[in-house]
Design an enzyme around this catalytic site. Structure first.
Site, PDB file in Angstrom:
ATOM      1  N   ASP A 165       0.747  -1.307   0.294  1.00  0.00           N
ATOM      2  CA  ASP A 165       0.090  -0.432   0.440  1.00  0.00           C
ATOM      3  C   ASP A 165       0.934   1.581  -0.164  1.00  0.00           C
ATOM      4  OD1 ASP A 165      -2.226   2.108   0.472  1.00  0.00           O
ATOM      5  OD2 ASP A 165      -1.578   1.674   2.982  1.00  0.00           O
ATOM      6  N   ASP A 185      -1.557  -1.039   5.869  1.00  0.00           N
ATOM      7  CA  ASP A 185      -2.009   0.235   7.588  1.00  0.00           C
ATOM      8  C   ASP A 185      -3.012   0.425   7.314  1.00  0.00           C
ATOM      9  OD1 ASP A 185      -1.624   1.762   5.799  1.00  0.00           O
ATOM     10  OD2 ASP A 185      -1.740   3.408   7.048  1.00  0.00           O
ATOM     11  N   ASP A 195      -7.001  -2.035   3.313  1.00  0.00           N
ATOM     12  CA  ASP A 195      -5.982  -2.474   2.688  1.00  0.00           C
ATOM     13  C   ASP A 195      -6.585  -3.866   3.502  1.00  0.00           C
ATOM     14  OD1 ASP A 195      -4.337  -1.093   1.919  1.00  0.00           O
ATOM     15  OD2 ASP A 195      -3.560  -0.305   3.409  1.00  0.00           O
TER      16      ASP A 195
END
Length: 640
Positions: A337, A538, A542
């Site tokens: 990410d 995080d 996600d």
């Protein structure tokens, strides 16, 4: 029953948090208590009589073996097939039947402990569902014929119109019919900078209206929202069984059948064919049941796994289970990410240009004072930059008539001068383009957000902001590339910003403008191409991708949902620790293979020796338990 109802039912088994924690760990407590009883019995064996000694062992059997025996019996009835749980019970009973109570109790203890740890991990991994539920508003402000009414969000229907005030979380997906606001969509896209939304724009449940009230017409029922899809994706991904798990389940059934068939044959066949006495055949069958029990095989994995987990924790890497450490060494590609993972997750001022004719510090302090009145992330970043640059704690200017123009910028008055701070179209495109000609376009191509400051009719400053790369991101990517691991970045940000970040970090590839379900699709595509894939993230957005990947890795400062969903957590947000985790995974797998091969060889030798009648029960127990101790000690080497 809905997912939320199931979570609430489970969490309310006991009203007291302490009792609930005891309930969640009851299997582990029972296993440890069983071990304590075994140790105590061994220490006081010379001071108690035989009946008391037997009773203590029976307690150890019952307390430690109840959960696994119950599980084994229920699964046997449900699947109509014996399993390893039942084999362990038979082996323990067999040991006791020929007088070796302690060995049988230890067998039960080791197996119960491994089962308790597995149960604990599974319970822990389910808690992210309740964390997700906390972000779904329970109520909504329904507007019917101009009348406002608070209703349950679950009762909203397609076509209803609701009012969402500034600072409130949107309860359902819909279209804005009135009003304008900046929407914090971090719960969906993971991006920290709010997006301007106005009439006819789509909004999603779970996102927050930052600075303006809006009327929203519902387009999806609450069980069909994008946010609910995230929950469903996490649930479905966690229910999928890994190939290793499927193999183990298949192996268990085969192993149990072979051992029990062998024991049954050993009880009578040697008596009939080789002329052994029936007593000798039964005796040899009991030895076979003991030496063939998978105690050493179980010990081959668990101590090594616990050692690796302990070592990882000491070095800032938290593994949630042995299977995750095992899978990590097989990873061929890893997806990252962007926001909060490769980047710091907060915009900062990276470039600044001022009117050369004016006092730079004077302008910067006024801009900082104006932006200090806003809660917008870009405004806060500029305000903090001003304080740091000028080395001050507060601003001395009196800001008046401060007004936020949603999606554009701020108008304010300072010392009778009108100030406009915002994007190009807000301050005037011609004046903005003429200010330091070409600089704004160049900064924009680098993925930076551009903010102009205009005093009365003159542009006086240009500030560029960007979510900056973590200091250790480039080093982490280089370490992964040395291991021939393909790296890719998945982000909800635009292509320009994504490209700039990917190039700066040294990422092999990037995919921009990803919604949560699209991230899951991309992870699945990576799994088809590379087979074993890890995902690092995080945010809430996600969570589905973390659950879909072979190994999900979360940043320690990430959301609770990401932490609960992930298989591995970088407790100090130290990306280079990923490479260390890969190395630890390889070491653990090497030790486990050594242990398994060794334990199988020993079991094979004991079985053959027993068949040729050169092994009696004490030597069988010594060989069996001795091999168990050796594989445990080999596993503990990982602590060094």
């Amino acid at each position: 029953m809905s997912a939320k109802s199931e979570v609430l039912t489970r969490n309310n088994v006991f009203q007291s948090p302490k009792l609930r924690r005891v309930y969640e760990h009851i299997e582990l407590i029972a296993a440890l208590l069983s071990g304590i009883i075994i140790l105590t019995t061994w220490l006081i064996a010379d001071y108690i009589d035989q009946p008391a000694w037997v009773i203590l062992h029976l307690f150890a059997f019952g307390i430690g073996g109840y959960a696994k025996a119950k599980e084994g019996i229920e699964e046997t009835i449900a699947n109509r097939e014996l399993n390893v749980e039942m084999l362990m019970v038979f082996a323990a009973i067999g040991s006791a039947a020929i007088g070796y109570w302690t060995e049988g109790a230890i067998l039960i203890f080791i197996f119960a402990l491994s089962g308790a740890l597995e149960t604990y991990t599974m319970n822990k991994s389910k808690k992210e569902i309740s964390s997700l539920m906390d972000l779904q508003p329970e109520t909504a402000l329904l507007i019917t014929n101009g009348i406002e009414e608070v209703v349950a969000a679950s009762n909203l229907k397609i076509g209803d119109t609701i009012l969402v005030k500034a600072g409130e979380r949107i309860p359902a997906d819909g279209i804005i019919t009135k009003g304008e606001t900046s929407i914090n969509e971090s719960a969906i896209t993971g991006e920290s900078i709010p997006v301007t939304k106005q009439n006819s724009h789509e909004v999603f449940a779970g996102t927050v209206a930052v600075d303006g009230s809006i009327h929203v017409q519902i387009t999806k029922s609450t069980d069909q929202t994008l946010f609910q899809k995230i929950i469903n994706l996490v649930q479905s991904a966690q229910e999928e069984k890994s190939p290793s798990q499927l193999f183990i389940e298949k192996f268990e059934g085969t192993y149990v059948k072979v051992v029990l068939l062998s024991v049954g044959t050993m009880m009578f066949l040697p008596h009939l064919i080789f002329g052994w006495t029936l007593t000798e055949s039964i005796y040899r069958a009991m030895i076979l049941l003991v030496v063939a029990s998978p105690c050493a095989l179980v010990a081959s994995i668990m101590p090594a796994t616990l050692s690796a987990i302990s070592k990882g924790a000491k070095n800032g890497v938290l593994f949630k289970g042995g299977v995750n450490i095992e899978n990590l060494s097989h990873i061929n590609a890893i997806a990252f990410d962007k926001t909060g993972t490769l980047t710091n997750g907060k915009p900062v001022v990276t470039d600044s240009y001022f009117n050369a004719k004016l006092d730079e510090k004077h302008i910067l302090e006024i801009i900082g004072a104006i932006e200090n009145e806003s809660l917008h992330p870009l405004a806060q970043a500029i305000s903090n930059h001003s304080k740091q640059k000028l080395q001050i704690d507060k601003f001395s200017f009196d800001v008046r008539q401060h007004k936020t123009i949603t999606g554009n910028g701020i108008i304010a008055t300072v010392d009778n001068d009108e100030w406009l701070i915002g994007k190009t179209s807000f301050v005037g495109e011609r004046e903005a383009n003429e200010f330091h000609s070409g600089v704004a376009n160049k900064l924009a191509t680098e993925g930076k957000s551009i903010v102009f400051a205009k005093k009365n009719n003159e542009i006086v400053a240009l500030l560029a902001l960007k979510d900056t790369i973590r200091k250790d991101a480039q080093r982490a990517i280089k370490q992964l590339k040395k291991r021939n691991i393909f790296t890719v970045m998945l982000t909800g940000d635009n292509d320009i910003t994504a490209k700039a970040i990917a190039e700066e970090a040294g990422i092999d590839d990037y995919i921009a403008e990803c919604l949560p379900e699209e991230k899951v699709t991309h992870v699945k595509n990576l799994r088809k191409k590379y087979e074993h894939v890890a995902m690092v993230g995080d945010g809430i957005n996600d969570a589905p991708a973390l659950a879909t990947a072979n190994v999900g890795i979360a940043m320690g400062e990430g959301t609770d949902v990401a932490l609960e969903t992930a298989d591995v957590v970088l407790m100090k947000n130290d990306l280079p620790k990923i490479a260390n985790a890969f190395e630890l995974s390889k070491q653990m797998n090497k030790v486990v293979k050594q242990n398994i091969i060794f334990s199988l060889i020993i079991i094979g030798l004991l079985i053959v020796s027993n068949f040729f009648q050169v092994l009696d029960l004490p030597l069988g127990v010594i060989g069996h338990e001795g091999s168990t101790i050796l594989v445990i000690l080999n596993g503990l080497r990982l602590l060094n």
